[in-house]
Write a protein that holds these residues in place. Structure first.
Motif, PDB file in Angstrom:
ATOM      1  N   ILE A 191       0.840  -1.204   0.000  1.00  9.51           N
ATOM      2  CA  ILE A 191       0.000   0.000   0.000  1.00  9.51           C
ATOM      3  C   ILE A 191       0.874   1.252   0.000  1.00  9.51           C
ATOM      4  N   ALA A 192       1.919   1.244   0.824  1.00  5.04           N
ATOM      5  CA  ALA A 192       2.823   2.397   0.891  1.00  5.04           C
ATOM      6  C   ALA A 192       3.472   2.663  -0.471  1.00  5.04           C
ATOM      7  N   ALA A 193       3.779   1.592  -1.217  1.00  6.03           N
ATOM      8  CA  ALA A 193       4.431   1.749  -2.513  1.00  6.03           C
ATOM      9  C   ALA A 193       3.567   2.529  -3.504  1.00  6.03           C
ATOM     10  N   PHE A 194       2.255   2.508  -3.324  1.00  8.19           N
ATOM     11  CA  PHE A 194       1.373   3.295  -4.201  1.00  8.19           C
ATOM     12  C   PHE A 194       1.630   4.794  -4.065  1.00  8.19           C
ATOM     13  N   PHE A 195       2.157   5.210  -2.932  1.00  7.37           N
ATOM     14  CA  PHE A 195       2.331   6.634  -2.648  1.00  7.37           C
ATOM     15  C   PHE A 195       3.766   7.121  -2.817  1.00  7.37           C
ATOM     16  N   VAL A 196       4.665   6.230  -3.233  1.00  4.68           N
ATOM     17  CA  VAL A 196       6.068   6.605  -3.415  1.00  4.68           C
ATOM     18  C   VAL A 196       6.310   6.918  -4.884  1.00  4.68           C
ATOM     19  N   ASP A 197       6.814   8.118  -5.136  1.00  3.66           N
ATOM     20  CA  ASP A 197       7.148   8.501  -6.507  1.00  3.66           C
ATOM     21  C   ASP A 197       8.329   7.659  -6.967  1.00  3.66           C
ATOM     22  N   GLY A 198       8.192   6.974  -8.062  1.00  5.27           N
ATOM     23  CA  GLY A 198       9.236   6.093  -8.553  1.00  5.27           C
ATOM     24  C   GLY A 198      10.281   6.791  -9.406  1.00  5.27           C
ATOM     25  N   LYS A 199      10.120   8.078  -9.653  1.00  6.66           N
ATOM     26  CA  LYS A 199      11.061   8.802 -10.516  1.00  6.66           C
ATOM     27  C   LYS A 199      12.236   9.323  -9.705  1.00  6.66           C
ATOM     28  N   TYR A 200      13.404   9.320 -10.337  1.00 12.31           N
ATOM     29  CA  TYR A 200      14.588   9.890  -9.712  1.00 12.31           C
ATOM     30  C   TYR A 200      15.451  10.536 -10.785  1.00 12.31           C
ATOM     31  N   SER A 201      16.247  11.498 -10.369  1.00 14.08           N
ATOM     32  CA  SER A 201      17.193  12.131 -11.292  1.00 14.08           C
ATOM     33  C   SER A 201      18.398  12.624 -10.505  1.00 14.08           C
ATOM     34  N   VAL A 202      19.532  12.559 -11.160  1.00 12.10           N
ATOM     35  CA  VAL A 202      20.791  12.986 -10.560  1.00 12.10           C
ATOM     36  C   VAL A 202      21.551  13.768 -11.629  1.00 12.10           C
ATOM     37  N   GLU A 203      22.138  14.891 -11.244  1.00 16.11           N
ATOM     38  CA  GLU A 203      22.944  15.676 -12.183  1.00 16.11           C
ATOM     39  C   GLU A 203      24.155  16.229 -11.455  1.00 16.11           C
ATOM     40  N   LYS A 204      25.306  16.140 -12.099  1.00 12.71           N
ATOM     41  CA  LYS A 204      26.548  16.686 -11.565  1.00 12.71           C
ATOM     42  C   LYS A 204      27.191  17.571 -12.620  1.00 12.71           C
ATOM     43  N   LYS A 205      27.984  18.546 -12.159  1.00 15.32           N
ATOM     44  CA  LYS A 205      28.596  19.523 -13.072  1.00 15.32           C
ATOM     45  C   LYS A 205      30.076  19.691 -12.755  1.00 15.32           C
ATOM     46  N   ILE A 206      30.798  20.117 -13.784  1.00 13.84           N
ATOM     47  CA  ILE A 206      32.217  20.460 -13.625  1.00 13.84           C
ATOM     48  C   ILE A 206      32.573  21.471 -14.712  1.00 13.84           C
ATOM     49  N   VAL A 207      33.602  22.254 -14.484  1.00 15.40           N
ATOM     50  CA  VAL A 207      34.097  23.180 -15.501  1.00 15.40           C
ATOM     51  C   VAL A 207      35.378  22.596 -16.083  1.00 15.40           C
ATOM     52  N   VAL A 208      35.399  22.499 -17.404  1.00 19.55           N
ATOM     53  CA  VAL A 208      36.547  21.965 -18.135  1.00 19.55           C
ATOM     54  C   VAL A 208      37.205  23.122 -18.869  1.00 19.55           C
ATOM     55  N   ASN A 209      38.503  23.234 -18.729  1.00 18.99           N
ATOM     56  CA  ASN A 209      39.248  24.329 -19.355  1.00 18.99           C
ATOM     57  C   ASN A 209      39.632  23.979 -20.795  1.00 18.99           C
ATOM     58  N   ARG A 210      38.588  23.888 -21.620  1.00 23.16           N
ATOM     59  CA  ARG A 210      38.720  23.642 -23.055  1.00 23.16           C
ATOM     60  C   ARG A 210      37.563  24.363 -23.737  1.00 23.16           C
ATOM     61  N   PRO A 211      37.713  24.713 -25.007  1.00 26.66           N
ATOM     62  CA  PRO A 211      36.621  25.377 -25.728  1.00 26.66           C
ATOM     63  C   PRO A 211      35.374  24.490 -25.794  1.00 26.66           C
ATOM     64  N   SER A 212      34.230  25.121 -25.731  1.00 24.68           N
ATOM     65  CA  SER A 212      32.944  24.427 -25.691  1.00 24.68           C
ATOM     66  C   SER A 212      32.740  23.475 -26.868  1.00 24.68           C
ATOM     67  N   ALA A 213      33.056  23.908 -28.063  1.00 22.37           N
ATOM     68  CA  ALA A 213      32.862  23.066 -29.256  1.00 22.37           C
ATOM     69  C   ALA A 213      33.713  21.797 -29.169  1.00 22.37           C
ATOM     70  N   GLU A 214      34.919  21.931 -28.664  1.00 26.19           N
ATOM     71  CA  GLU A 214      35.819  20.781 -28.528  1.00 26.19           C
ATOM     72  C   GLU A 214      35.266  19.778 -27.503  1.00 26.19           C
ATOM     73  N   VAL A 215      34.764  20.289 -26.389  1.00 24.30           N
ATOM     74  CA  VAL A 215      34.199  19.426 -25.344  1.00 24.30           C
ATOM     75  C   VAL A 215      32.961  18.707 -25.871  1.00 24.30           C
ATOM     76  N   TYR A 216      32.084  19.445 -26.527  1.00 22.84           N
ATOM     77  CA  TYR A 216      30.858  18.850 -27.080  1.00 22.84           C
ATOM     78  C   TYR A 216      31.190  17.745 -28.078  1.00 22.84           C
ATOM     79  N   ASP A 217      32.118  18.025 -28.997  1.00 27.56           N
ATOM     80  CA  ASP A 217      32.480  17.035 -30.015  1.00 27.56           C
ATOM     81  C   ASP A 217      33.071  15.773 -29.388  1.00 27.56           C
ATOM     82  N   TYR A 218      33.808  15.933 -28.310  1.00 31.81           N
ATOM     83  CA  TYR A 218      34.382  14.779 -27.607  1.00 31.81           C
ATOM     84  C   TYR A 218      33.274  13.952 -26.938  1.00 31.81           C
ATOM     85  N   LEU A 219      32.349  14.627 -26.269  1.00 32.45           N
ATOM     86  CA  LEU A 219      31.290  13.941 -25.528  1.00 32.45           C
ATOM     87  C   LEU A 219      30.311  13.198 -26.426  1.00 32.45           C
TER      88      LEU A 219
END
Length: 179
Positions: free
Chosen positions: A20-48
């Motif tokens: 019964i309790a499980a009916f009331f628990v949201d099953g969605k989750y999300s996690v996000e982490k960030k970092i700054v990379v000392n490289r041009p944005s286009a280069e980082v995007y193309d690598y990823l």
């Protein structure tokens, strides 16, 4: 005999309460982490956007360097699939597919896990130009646990479980790109 009967009914009541309790628990989750990379944005995007590069920074790929890998399609394009298979339960068997690319900004992937459990989740990278040679990289993961397994989210800290691996992967990414 009365004790066993009471114990049996007590266990049934506990199971019913959990369900019964499980009916009331949201099953969605999300996690996000960030970092700054000392490289041009286009280069980082193309690598990823090239999923084969994950071998250089992903924590999960470093757990089992001997895992079997296979690829379908052209890396860095929508529809490309990177599959893996490992005997290590922390790695298991699955695949990820590039599902959407927003040039210079966002990379979306669908993750399909087959072993040791089945799941279908989403992951993404975003890149934001911070300066001429500086890029903020976000690595996110979204998923959902269906009923009744969603009850585990009450005791599992997905932020800690997945977040640590994302952070370590981003540190590895930064180190790799800033060589």
């Amino acid at each position: 005999m009365k004790f066993l009967k009471k114990l049996f009914y007590g266990i049934l009541v506990l199971i019913a309460l959990f369900l019964i309790a499980a009916f009331f628990v949201d099953g969605k989750y999300s996690v996000e982490k960030k970092i700054v990379v000392n490289r041009p944005s286009a280069e980082v995007y193309d690598y990823l956007k090239n999923l084969k590069n994950q071998a250089e920074y992903s924590v999960w790929q470093k757990i089992d360097p001997q895992m079997k890998k296979s690829y379908i399609g052209k890396d860095g394009t929508v529809g490309f699939v990177s599959a893996w298979e490992s005997n290590n339960d922390k790695v298991g068997k699955g695949e990820q597919e590039l599902t959407k690319l927003i040039e210079g900004q966002r990379i979306e992937m669908e993750l399909r896990f087959f072993e040791p459990f089945e799941a279908n989740d989403k992951a993404y990278f975003t890149t934001k130009k911070q300066g001429l040679n500086s890029t903020e990289v976000s690595w996110g993961f979204k998923g959902e646990m269906s009923y009744p397994t969603n009850l585990f989210l009450l005791v599992m800290d997905m932020e800690e479980l997945i977040g640590k691996d994302l952070e370590e992967g981003l540190v590895n990414l930064k180190s790799q790109l800033e060589k």
